[in-house]
Design a protein around this motif. Structure first.
Motif, mmCIF file in Angstrom:
data_model
loop_
_atom_site.group_PDB
_atom_site.id
_atom_site.type_symbol
_atom_site.label_atom_id
_atom_site.label_comp_id
_atom_site.label_asym_id
_atom_site.label_seq_id
_atom_site.Cartn_x
_atom_site.Cartn_y
_atom_site.Cartn_z
ATOM 1 N N UNK A 18 0.728 -1.123 0.073
ATOM 2 C CA UNK A 18 0.002 0.102 0.106
ATOM 3 C C UNK A 18 0.857 1.235 -0.160
ATOM 4 N N UNK A 19 2.092 1.200 0.643
ATOM 5 C CA UNK A 19 2.930 2.375 0.708
ATOM 6 C C UNK A 19 3.724 2.816 -0.599
ATOM 7 N N UNK A 20 3.527 1.868 -1.686
ATOM 8 C CA UNK A 20 4.299 2.320 -2.821
ATOM 9 C C UNK A 20 3.186 3.080 -3.681
ATOM 10 N N UNK A 21 3.348 4.345 -3.728
ATOM 11 C CA UNK A 21 2.419 5.191 -4.382
ATOM 12 C C UNK A 21 3.149 5.910 -5.695
ATOM 13 N N UNK A 22 2.143 6.161 -6.709
ATOM 14 C CA UNK A 22 2.481 6.979 -7.999
ATOM 15 C C UNK A 22 1.604 7.737 -8.063
ATOM 16 N N UNK A 23 1.956 9.026 -7.975
ATOM 17 C CA UNK A 23 0.762 10.313 -8.047
ATOM 18 C C UNK A 23 0.335 10.395 -9.474
ATOM 19 N N UNK A 24 -0.697 10.525 -9.879
ATOM 20 C CA UNK A 24 -1.229 10.523 -11.288
ATOM 21 C C UNK A 24 -1.899 12.047 -11.280
ATOM 22 N N UNK A 25 -1.205 12.970 -12.323
ATOM 23 C CA UNK A 25 -1.807 14.390 -12.516
ATOM 24 C C UNK A 25 -2.524 14.404 -14.088
ATOM 25 N N UNK A 26 -3.183 15.090 -14.152
ATOM 26 C CA UNK A 26 -3.480 15.450 -15.570
ATOM 27 C C UNK A 26 -2.649 16.047 -16.313
ATOM 28 N N UNK A 27 -2.712 15.621 -17.487
ATOM 29 C CA UNK A 27 -1.574 15.964 -18.521
ATOM 30 C C UNK A 27 -1.627 17.492 -18.776
ATOM 31 N N UNK A 28 -0.455 18.341 -18.552
ATOM 32 C CA UNK A 28 -0.393 19.919 -18.760
ATOM 33 C C UNK A 28 -0.287 20.076 -20.229
ATOM 34 N N UNK A 29 0.018 19.051 -21.083
ATOM 35 C CA UNK A 29 -0.023 19.300 -22.503
ATOM 36 C C UNK A 29 -0.455 18.306 -23.325
ATOM 37 N N UNK A 30 -0.788 18.193 -24.609
ATOM 38 C CA UNK A 30 -1.241 17.203 -25.482
ATOM 39 C C UNK A 30 0.117 16.148 -25.524
ATOM 40 N N UNK A 31 -0.476 14.789 -25.576
ATOM 41 C CA UNK A 31 0.612 13.980 -25.678
ATOM 42 C C UNK A 31 0.374 13.310 -26.962
ATOM 43 N N UNK A 32 1.453 12.990 -27.699
ATOM 44 C CA UNK A 32 1.482 12.197 -29.063
ATOM 45 C C UNK A 32 2.198 11.124 -28.740
ATOM 46 N N UNK A 33 1.381 10.097 -29.170
ATOM 47 C CA UNK A 33 2.060 8.720 -29.108
ATOM 48 C C UNK A 33 3.049 8.091 -30.039
ATOM 49 N N UNK A 34 4.411 8.573 -29.750
ATOM 50 C CA UNK A 34 5.257 8.258 -30.851
ATOM 51 C C UNK A 34 6.611 7.697 -30.480
ATOM 52 N N UNK A 35 6.477 7.412 -28.909
ATOM 53 C CA UNK A 35 7.762 6.728 -28.145
ATOM 54 C C UNK A 35 8.852 7.712 -27.842
ATOM 55 N N UNK A 36 8.556 9.016 -28.045
ATOM 56 C CA UNK A 36 9.642 10.057 -27.706
ATOM 57 C C UNK A 36 8.932 11.038 -26.686
ATOM 58 N N UNK A 37 9.754 11.060 -25.603
ATOM 59 C CA UNK A 37 9.166 11.755 -24.346
ATOM 60 C C UNK A 37 9.740 13.189 -24.424
#
Length: 746
Positions: free
Chosen positions: A49-68
């Motif tokens: 339970x203590x392992x947490x990943x905070x999830x936020x609304x995307x601050x920009x558009x995300x293109x699915x291309x494998x480039x971060x």
């Protein structure tokens, strides 16, 4: 010691066995109480339970291309510092993996950067839903209800082949589940990057829940390392939802809007029957389809009209030397999606519901299924299927199934199922043909799963209702398993009454009691080529309802698991069989051994599987020893594989049986050979072709299938099938089908 004495001289223990027979119902109650007790004590907070990943609304558009390179990924929280699961689970992973997630009003996004040592990656092909242990891969396991039992899985191998499945039973993934989502994999010299967008309409979740169970799994064959973000003990799959961490939303997830999918199909086909003269030719032209309606974000209604499964791969044949009906798994997608609520009841050989009893050989007119979550703790699945009236002796039939599952304690549940098979317009000619007017089965099941998954088990009881079959028409079974890193202990017992009749199930034998203890232990060397090794023992004994022994197998093996992921085992077994009906030990229709005849033999064998990293793979199993009527049997099974990754994979499987028996059987040999070619031109265009030569059934089968996924979840299939007589080589029948499906979201 008792088991050893039973196998040597069981007559000495008849009084003990009769006592057990008298107490078998009481023992079932004791087992159920023990399962409940373990569940109650284990109803604790989730392990990770203590392992947490905070999830936020995307601050920009995300293109699915494998480039971060988007701002949204710069702002997203990072999940890293994975834990090693295999070969050892006592340290952090050596191979680095970084994961980030985000969301917008329509999609859940994920990007994973998978670093690796210099050199090429290892994959089988670009085919969807690949084999986990044979591919470098990254997988997401997601539990939206945080119930530690059900969820979804998405991922990819290093070449970009997609993986998606629906999760059930705490750690199992049903890869037949298929939905619309997009992903891209981009390769670099020192890493590969997986990026995906999963529509909220493609998954089921309850609005308002801001804490989802989640874990990430990484398989790197070059280093032979399996790892996960939240730690998982090495004996369990990384898919184990008991060990998920938490995905913490910054606000409740968006509520998906209207969610209706229409999936029509159209097909044309031709078939030739060469066994009649003149050759009989049939033409096919059909339309039909499915409709998926999301009642809400956690409950789904599936409708089907005139379904067709011509694109489903034919069954893999196996040598048939068994006294009972062989089991072949369901392959039709409609019955597999969300099918765990039906299929999980009972045990492997005592299934109250088996969907292959519906519609194989008899066309299905229509069907409907409502399945999903009513709330966090209650699941439901209701199905109704209607078949056609194909002949005067085989009437139209209706199949209805209702299953409910209520979560209790940490991860356990109580289930109930009711199955009804009803013949419509039933008359005397149907009864004369052996068709029953109705058949019904109802029962309860308790499934144990402790919070840490160390204790698992179940207790189940079912009763059937059939015309002219009353008394001894129920079954009861249970098991309890204790599984740690070293020990794996399991007790299972079964009772199936003589008149228990589950016509929509898989119950190959009735009128028996079975006791099956099992134990294994693993040693873990700190260095060397072996990651673990140890012995395994099990004994299974069948009795009739008077508790007279009819079958017994005692088996002992020693298993070796190498750091390269190769495995080897050697085993020995002793068998006893008292035939309950005449039986041909070759299943070739030559002659039969008489009812009541007794047979004893001993046998030994080996099993080996090579390291999956090699382009060339090999596995084999061997068995030699006694057989019925003081005979002998040699069996050698092999599989050779070679891949030109990621585009071509070739496999050649074979099984050889050499049986020596007295007259009239004498010496009999059976070959089963099956070459298979898998070509994946892209991750959207696949070709599969394989041949099966079965000497025992005197048949050669050729099956080829071309699949083009021209749009997400929309396909064109071209399927060609041949069956031949081996000698003289002649065609039996041929089939050619062209089918097109389209997934249309309203």
């Amino acid at each position: 010691r008792i088991l050893m004495l039973l196998s040597i001289n069981p007559e000495k223990f008849q009084s003990l066995i009769r006592t057990i027979s008298i107490l078998k119902v009481k023992f079932s109650y004791i087992l159920a109480i023990l399962l409940l007790s373990i569940s109650f004590r284990s109803a604790a907070q989730k392990k990770n339970e203590s392992y947490e990943l905070k999830l936020k609304r995307a601050s920009s558009e995300i293109k699915i291309d494998g480039i971060m390179n988007e701002q949204a990924w710069d702002d997203a929280d990072l999940a890293s510092n994975f834990f090693m699961v295999q070969p050892m689970d006592t340290s952090f992973a050596k191979i680095r993996t970084d994961v980030k997630m985000a969301y917008d009003k329509d999609h859940l996004y994920i990007i994973a950067v998978c670093y690796h040592e210099p050199g090429p990656y290892f994959v089988e092909s670009l085919r969807r839903d690949f084999a986990f242990g044979k591919n470098d891969n990254f997988l997401l396991f997601m539990d939206p209800f945080n119930d530690l039992t059900n969820g979804f899985s998405f991922g990819s191998n290093a070449a970009g082949a997609q993986w998606d499945g629906i999760m059930y039973d705490g750690s199992k993934v049903d890869l037949s589940w298929d939905n619309k989502w997009v992903s891209v994999v981009k390769n670099y010299p020192d890493r590969w990057v997986f990026e995906a967008a999963i529509p909220f309409k493609s998954i089921r979740y309850k609005p308002g829940i801001t804490r989802w169970g989640i874990n990430f799994s990484r398989m790197d064959l070059k280093s032979t390392e399996k790892s996960s973000w939240a730690p998982v003990p090495r004996q369990f799959a990384t898919a184990s939802l008991a060990y998920t961490g938490s995905l913490v939303w910054d606000q409740p997830p968006p509520v998906p809007g209207q969610n209706i999918s229409v999936i029509p199909y159209t097909l044309g086909g031709i078939s030739n029957n060469h066994l009649v003269s003149p050759i009989h030719r049939d033409h096919r032209g059909e339309i039909g389809g499915d409709v998926k309606v999301a009642i809400n974000s956690s409950l789904n209604l599936d409708l089907t009209v005139n379904p067709d499964y011509s694109q489903v791969e034919v069954d893999r044949q196996v040598p048939n030397l068994d006294r009972f009906e062989l089991f072949f798994p369901e392959r039709r997608q409609y019955f597999l999606e969300n099918g765990d609520l039906f299929a999980n009841f009972g045990y492997q050989n005592i299934r109250p519901f088996f969907s292959r009893r519906i519609g194989l050989g008899v066309p299905i007119q229509y069907g409907a299924r409502l399945s999903g979550k009513l709330n966090k703790d209650l699941r439901i699945s209701v199905m109704n299927m209607q078949t056609e009236n194909t002949s005067a002796s085989e009437p139209a039939q209706n199949f209805g199934v209702l299953a409910l599952q209520r979560r209790v304690f940490a991860r356990s549940n109580i289930g109930a199922i009711v199955i009804n098979k009803q013949s419509l317009n039933f008359d005397a000619s149907n009864a004369a043909a052996g068709v029953s007017k109705y058949n019904r089965v109802a029962g309860l099941e308790y499934n144990l799963a402790s919070s840490n998954n160390v204790w698992t088990g179940k207790a189940v009881t079912m009763k059937s209702f059939s015309p002219n079959k009353t008394g001894r028409d129920f079954m009861q079974a249970g098991n309890l398993r204790y599984w740690t890193g070293n020990w794996d202990l399991n007790w299972q017992h079964e009772y199936v009454g003589k008149n228990y009749n589950a016509e929509v199930g898989y119950v190959p034998r009735t009128g028996y009691i079975n006791l099956s203890p099992q134990a294994s232990y693993l040693f873990f060397p700190k260095s060397g080529k072996l990651v673990s090794h140890g012995p395994k023992f099990f004994s299974t004994t069948y009795f009739d309802e008077s508790f007279k022994r009819t079958d017994n197998t005692n088996y002992i093996a020693y298993n070796f698991n190498f750091r390269s992921r190769a495995t080897f085992s050697v085993w020995g077994a002793s068998d006893y069989v008292k035939l309950l009906r005449p039986f041909d030990p070759t299943n070739a229709g030559i002659a039969t051994l008489p009812t009541g005849s007794e047979h004893n033999w001993k046998s030994f064998g080996t099993e080996f599987t090579s390291r999956p990293q090699s382009l060339y793979t090999f596995s084999f199993s061997s068995r030699y020893g006694g057989y019925y009527s003081n005979g002998t049997r040699l069996n050698i099974t092999t599989e050779f594989g070679y891949r030109f990754q990621p585009y071509v994979s070739f496999a050649l499987s074979s099984s050889y049986n050499d049986i020596k028996l007295p007259n009239p059987w004498n010496n009999r040999q059976f070959w089963l050979v099956g070459p298979r070619l898998d070509v994946t031109m892209t991750n959207k265009l696949f070709f599969t072709g394989f041949v099966q030569y079965n000497e025992q059934s005197d048949n050669i089968n050729v099956n080829t299938r071309l699949q083009w996924r021209y749009k997400p979840a929309s396909d064109i299939f071209l399927v060609y099938t041949d069956n031949y007589l081996p000698s003289p080589f002649a065609v039996k029948n041929r089939f050619l089908v062209l089918k097109m499906t389209y997934w249309w979201n309203l």
